[in-house]
Design a protein around this motif. Sequence first.
Motif, PDB file in Angstrom:
ATOM      1  N   SER A 102       0.641  -1.682  -0.106  1.00 29.54           N
ATOM      2  CA  SER A 102       0.335   0.414  -0.103  1.00 29.54           C
ATOM      3  C   SER A 102       1.260   1.642   0.203  1.00 29.54           C
ATOM      4  N   TYR A 103       0.419   2.192  -1.034  1.00 28.58           N
ATOM      5  CA  TYR A 103       0.993   3.364  -0.948  1.00 28.58           C
ATOM      6  C   TYR A 103       0.496   4.000   0.142  1.00 28.58           C
ATOM      7  N   VAL A 104       1.419   4.811   1.677  1.00 28.21           N
ATOM      8  CA  VAL A 104       1.011   4.924   2.416  1.00 28.21           C
ATOM      9  C   VAL A 104       0.282   6.118   2.534  1.00 28.21           C
ATOM     10  N   ASN A 105      -0.065   6.778   1.112  1.00 31.28           N
ATOM     11  CA  ASN A 105      -1.701   6.970   1.122  1.00 31.28           C
ATOM     12  C   ASN A 105      -2.686   6.576   1.271  1.00 31.28           C
ATOM     13  N   THR A 106      -3.061   6.288   2.371  1.00 30.88           N
ATOM     14  CA  THR A 106      -4.380   5.383   2.441  1.00 30.88           C
ATOM     15  C   THR A 106      -4.681   5.225   3.988  1.00 30.88           C
ATOM     16  N   THR A 107      -6.075   5.082   4.301  1.00 30.81           N
ATOM     17  CA  THR A 107      -6.331   5.161   5.759  1.00 30.81           C
ATOM     18  C   THR A 107      -5.467   3.854   6.257  1.00 30.81           C
ATOM     19  N   ALA A 108      -5.645   4.401   7.800  1.00 31.26           N
ATOM     20  CA  ALA A 108      -4.999   3.161   9.059  1.00 31.26           C
ATOM     21  C   ALA A 108      -6.148   2.036   8.709  1.00 31.26           C
ATOM     22  N   LEU A 132      -0.175  -7.426  -4.870  1.00 31.17           N
ATOM     23  CA  LEU A 132      -1.525  -6.324  -5.142  1.00 31.17           C
ATOM     24  C   LEU A 132      -0.431  -4.758  -5.227  1.00 31.17           C
ATOM     25  N   PHE A 133      -0.878  -3.926  -5.531  1.00 29.04           N
ATOM     26  CA  PHE A 133      -0.338  -2.244  -5.290  1.00 29.04           C
ATOM     27  C   PHE A 133      -1.582  -1.595  -5.473  1.00 29.04           C
ATOM     28  N   VAL A 134      -2.109  -0.776  -4.138  1.00 31.07           N
ATOM     29  CA  VAL A 134      -3.085  -0.139  -3.751  1.00 31.07           C
ATOM     30  C   VAL A 134      -3.011   0.939  -3.481  1.00 31.07           C
ATOM     31  N   PRO A 135      -3.530   2.674  -3.768  1.00 34.08           N
ATOM     32  CA  PRO A 135      -4.231   2.381  -4.383  1.00 34.08           C
ATOM     33  C   PRO A 135      -4.175   3.517  -6.245  1.00 34.08           C
ATOM     34  N   ASP A 136      -2.336   3.658  -6.092  1.00 32.99           N
ATOM     35  CA  ASP A 136      -2.279   4.201  -7.473  1.00 32.99           C
ATOM     36  C   ASP A 136      -1.743   3.829  -8.177  1.00 32.99           C
ATOM     37  N   LYS A 137      -3.271   4.151  -9.664  1.00 30.29           N
ATOM     38  CA  LYS A 137      -3.042   3.277 -10.279  1.00 30.29           C
ATOM     39  C   LYS A 137      -1.045   3.864 -11.004  1.00 30.29           C
ATOM     40  N   LEU A 165       0.955   5.215  -9.989  1.00 26.03           N
ATOM     41  CA  LEU A 165       2.096   5.428  -8.852  1.00 26.03           C
ATOM     42  C   LEU A 165       2.562   3.866  -9.603  1.00 26.03           C
ATOM     43  N   GLY A 166       1.833   2.970  -9.706  1.00 25.00           N
ATOM     44  CA  GLY A 166       1.550   1.236  -9.371  1.00 25.00           C
ATOM     45  C   GLY A 166       2.483   1.029 -11.083  1.00 25.00           C
ATOM     46  N   ALA A 167       2.055   1.596 -11.423  1.00 25.43           N
ATOM     47  CA  ALA A 167       2.065   1.770 -13.588  1.00 25.43           C
ATOM     48  C   ALA A 167       3.741   1.614 -13.933  1.00 25.43           C
ATOM     49  N   TRP A 168       4.103   2.685 -12.746  1.00 25.39           N
ATOM     50  CA  TRP A 168       5.466   3.387 -12.880  1.00 25.39           C
ATOM     51  C   TRP A 168       6.644   2.434 -12.301  1.00 25.39           C
ATOM     52  N   ILE A 169       5.855   1.806 -11.137  1.00 29.21           N
ATOM     53  CA  ILE A 169       6.653   0.470 -10.952  1.00 29.21           C
ATOM     54  C   ILE A 169       7.327  -0.379 -11.827  1.00 29.21           C
ATOM     55  N   ARG A 170       5.977  -0.626 -12.045  1.00 27.57           N
ATOM     56  CA  ARG A 170       5.449  -1.807 -13.138  1.00 27.57           C
ATOM     57  C   ARG A 170       6.548  -1.547 -13.969  1.00 27.57           C
ATOM     58  N   PRO A 182       5.584  10.476  -9.702  1.00 26.74           N
ATOM     59  CA  PRO A 182       5.348   9.573 -10.575  1.00 26.74           C
ATOM     60  C   PRO A 182       3.332   9.440 -10.193  1.00 26.74           C
ATOM     61  N   GLU A 183       3.043   9.970  -9.805  1.00 24.83           N
ATOM     62  CA  GLU A 183       1.485   9.960  -9.177  1.00 24.83           C
ATOM     63  C   GLU A 183       1.365  10.256 -10.554  1.00 24.83           C
ATOM     64  N   ALA A 184       2.100  10.765 -11.186  1.00 26.89           N
ATOM     65  CA  ALA A 184       1.131  12.165 -13.201  1.00 26.89           C
ATOM     66  C   ALA A 184       0.508  10.755 -13.324  1.00 26.89           C
ATOM     67  N   ASN A 185      -0.678  11.122 -13.947  1.00 25.13           N
ATOM     68  CA  ASN A 185      -1.429  11.337 -15.552  1.00 25.13           C
ATOM     69  C   ASN A 185      -0.584   9.689 -16.442  1.00 25.13           C
ATOM     70  N   CYS A 186       1.006  10.578 -16.971  1.00 24.22           N
ATOM     71  CA  CYS A 186       1.739  10.121 -17.328  1.00 24.22           C
ATOM     72  C   CYS A 186       3.100   9.570 -17.496  1.00 24.22           C
ATOM     73  N   SER A 187       2.518   9.004 -15.687  1.00 21.21           N
ATOM     74  CA  SER A 187       3.770   8.091 -15.448  1.00 21.21           C
ATOM     75  C   SER A 187       4.594   7.014 -16.074  1.00 21.21           C
ATOM     76  N   ALA A 188       3.790   6.480 -16.908  1.00 25.99           N
ATOM     77  CA  ALA A 188       3.920   4.784 -17.789  1.00 25.99           C
ATOM     78  C   ALA A 188       3.861   5.330 -19.246  1.00 25.99           C
ATOM     79  N   ASP A 189       4.261   6.623 -19.384  1.00 24.21           N
ATOM     80  CA  ASP A 189       4.537   6.917 -21.031  1.00 24.21           C
ATOM     81  C   ASP A 189       5.364   6.862 -21.539  1.00 24.21           C
ATOM     82  N   ASP A 190       5.498   6.336 -22.414  1.00 24.44           N
ATOM     83  CA  ASP A 190       6.536   5.271 -23.350  1.00 24.44           C
ATOM     84  C   ASP A 190       7.305   6.929 -23.790  1.00 24.44           C
TER      85      ASP A 190
END
Length: 307
Positions: free
Chosen positions: A111-117, A146-151, A153-158, A199-207
């Motif tokens: 989990s990204y730290v941007n999540t509830t307790a 499973l990576f939550v919740p930011d798609k 950031l997740g795509a960038w890590i992937r 890496p939370e940006a919409n374009c973070s996995a864009d080639d």
Amino acid sequence: MPTPSVTDRINRLKKEKNAVILAHYYTRPEVQDLADYVGDSLGLSQEAGKTDAEIIVFCGVHFMAETAAIISPRKKVLIPVQHAGCSLAESVNGYELKQWKEEHPEGIVVSYVNTTAEVKAYTDICCTSANALRVVESLPPNSRILFVPDKNLGAWIRKRTGREMELWAGDCCVHQRITAEMILEKAAEYPEADILIHPEANCSADDRIHSLPQAYFYSTAGMIAHAKKSPKKQFVIATEMDTLHQLQKDSPAKEFIPVGDRIICGQMKKITPENLLEALEKEQYKVTVPAEIREKARLPIQRMLEL
Ligand code: 13P
Ligand code: SF4
């Protein structure tokens, strides 16, 4: 700007009550200037863990104050406003994760730290944008993740690690506005500038963006460190606009160009010098996490901080 009396009263109360003020880079510049420590999510968590102040006044959104309360359960953690939420943190709940865990008992939830307790309580390890690659690379090969919740950031890590991960479909309503087209436009307009992208940006996995030699992906603290040590004179900043305050303070001779003019987190702006003063005066609003959730939520944060 706060009046001198507001600043004086804040400083006096801070001393009297042994309080520390922590602020995120996305808060208003005048709030950042009142803080003892300004940082990104990772830096703020580390600071909350090591301070010996009795009161932590957290100038940021609710999940950040909650994280401080989990790490430092014996301290009084205050947030100056009651409803500073986060679209990302609200996009997943504990019930959904509990179900995923039941369906995939061998699976690992990052989990990204941007999540509830509550979400952290069902998490195996947390990460922030500053340490996400290190966290995912530390997991056993071939594990189901499973990576939550930011798609984004997740795509960038992937993309960066080559690790297969299932991605949750959440996003940050602020960084979601940062598109590849905006970055390409600024790259053409400022060919000499480095482009620093969250890496939370919409374009973070864009080639197209990954193939720009002048594009770098960083957490907010990473951007500040890069700009400080780079010989470049111009930087395009693709994250929340008020990060420019610290960038400009640290490197006054350099030019920082925001990627767009509406990249603003309204939730962070709810904190003002006046409600910060009121928080110190009335010791409000106290952020607590029930012991049962706190104990479970502490483990994934601790695992991250120990890496
Ligand atoms: P960092 O603080 O990790 O840079 O994350 C940015 C953010 O969106 C925090 O809410
Ligand atoms: Fe949440 Fe995005 Fe605001 Fe950060 S910038 S607090 S992720 S809404």
